[in-house]
Every structure is written in C-alpha cells, then in structure tokens.
Scaffold this active site. Structure first.
Site, PDB file in Angstrom:
ATOM      1  N   GLY A  46       0.877  -1.231  -0.143  1.00 30.72           N
ATOM      2  CA  GLY A  46       0.009   0.095   0.144  1.00 30.72           C
ATOM      3  C   GLY A  46       0.381   1.463  -0.242  1.00 30.72           C
ATOM      4  CG  LEU A  95       7.212   1.200   1.711  1.00 22.60           C
ATOM      5  CD1 LEU A  95       5.913   1.429   1.018  1.00 22.60           C
ATOM      6  CD2 LEU A  95       7.729   0.271   1.735  1.00 22.60           C
ATOM      7  CD  GLU A 137      -1.126   1.950   2.450  1.00 25.40           C
ATOM      8  OE1 GLU A 137      -0.958   2.992   2.917  1.00 25.40           O
ATOM      9  OE2 GLU A 137      -0.780   1.525   2.920  1.00 25.40           O
TER      10      GLU A 137
END
Ligand code: GNR
Ligand code: NI
Length: 174
Positions: A46, A95, A137
């Site tokens: 994502g 990330l 997200e």
C-alpha cells in the site's frame, strides 16, 4: 510512469492532514499510477500520497502476492462507512518507517466509499489483510502512522532509532 521518493519518519510532512481531491482527473490518475509503480518497486502492499509529499486524499493498495495476478486498487477520498466490532492483529510495517514492525489491532472488516481512477463512486467491503492495509493507508491521510497505535515507549524507541539513522546518513552524505 515514474518512481517517486518516499518520505521517511520522523518528518513533519507525515503528520499533516491531507485535503480531498476535487475530482479524479488525468493528473490524479497519473499520480495514482506513479504511486503504484513506487509501491511495487519498494516493495510494499500500500502507499498513501502524503508518503510521496502530496497532501491529497489518495491511496493505492495491492495485497496480491508474488506470482499472483496483480490486483491494484486506486482510491481517492476514501471514507469509512462501517467497521466491524471484531478486530484482528497484524504485524505492521510502513515504507515511511523502514525495517520497523509492530503488532497493531484494528477492525477486521471495513466498508469504504471512494472515487476510483475514473472518478466513479465505488464501495468495497474488505476483510483481513486488505482491511488492515486500507485502514493503514487511510490513517496516513490524517497524519497517523502505525506507531501512533502502539505504546508511547515502543513509539519512542522506533522514532528515535529512525531519527538517529537520518542524522548518520546526513553526516555520511547519503
Ligand atoms: O508494505 C506495507 N506492508 C504492510 C504490512 C502490514 C500492514 C500494513 C502495511 S502497509 C505497508 C506499506 C505502507 O507503508 N503503506 O503506507
Ligand atoms: Ni505506511
């Protein structure tokens, strides 16, 4: 398509609240595609626009595994319509928090309304990892990271580690 660079915490840009998209036009569609390319290259499941420095309510998700057919989701202005009372725990990564993982409990199922890549209103009901990823997200769009769901002690350890790594990289000229 173009690969974008991903902002790593601690960074004030990751704490901002993103603004809604007015409509999904060619520019937003291109951003969604660039985000997917960036996510696949990372690799991740994502990515949210604020992670690439764009404070707009845009996310992409694909939880298909290597060898499976790709199943990209492109979503603008995602809105929670319903969440289950039952919850599930996943070991989450991000990330923007490289190499850091923690168990986070979230609703096991969610129903979300969003605009797709053609500006059409759609709804999806997700469960399990897909539900977790969509919620992770959507959190980014409100400046919330997975570490905001864990203890202040664990959050402090992770953010201090990343802050230190940033300062070391800066000194090394990385
Ligand atoms: O790649 C990712 N893996 C992941 C694993 C468990 C729960 C959430 C995620 S999302 C993350 C990519 C990312 O940082 N998205 O914002
Ligand atoms: Ni993330």
């Amino acid at each position: 398509m173009a690969k974008l660079s991903i902002i790593v915490a601690p960074d004030r840009r990751l704490k901002l609240k993103s603004a809604p998209v007015e409509r999904v036009d060619a520019a937003v569609r291109r951003l969604m595609d660039d985000m997917l390319e960036t996510m696949y290259a990372a690799p991740g499941i994502g990515l949210a626009a604020p992670q690439v420095g764009v404070t707009r309510r845009i996310i992409v998700v694909d939880i298909a595994r290597k060898g499976e057919a790709p199943a990209p989701l492109r979503m603008a202005n995602p809105m929670r319509l319903w969440t289950s009372d039952s919850s599930v725990v996943y070991d989450e990564g991000c990330l923007s928090l490289p190499e850091q993982y923690s168990e986070v409990r979230r609703p096991d199922r969610v129903r979300v309304r969003y605009l797709d890549h053609d500006n059409a209103t759609r709804e999806i009901e997700a469960e399990g990892l897909l539900a977790t990823c969509i919620q992770h997200e959507m959190d980014h769009l409100d400046g919330v990271l997975f570490v905001d769901h864990i203890s202040a002690l664990k959050r402090g350890i992770i953010l201090r580690k990343l802050g230190k790594a940033k300062r070391t990289d800066a000194l090394a000229g990385a």
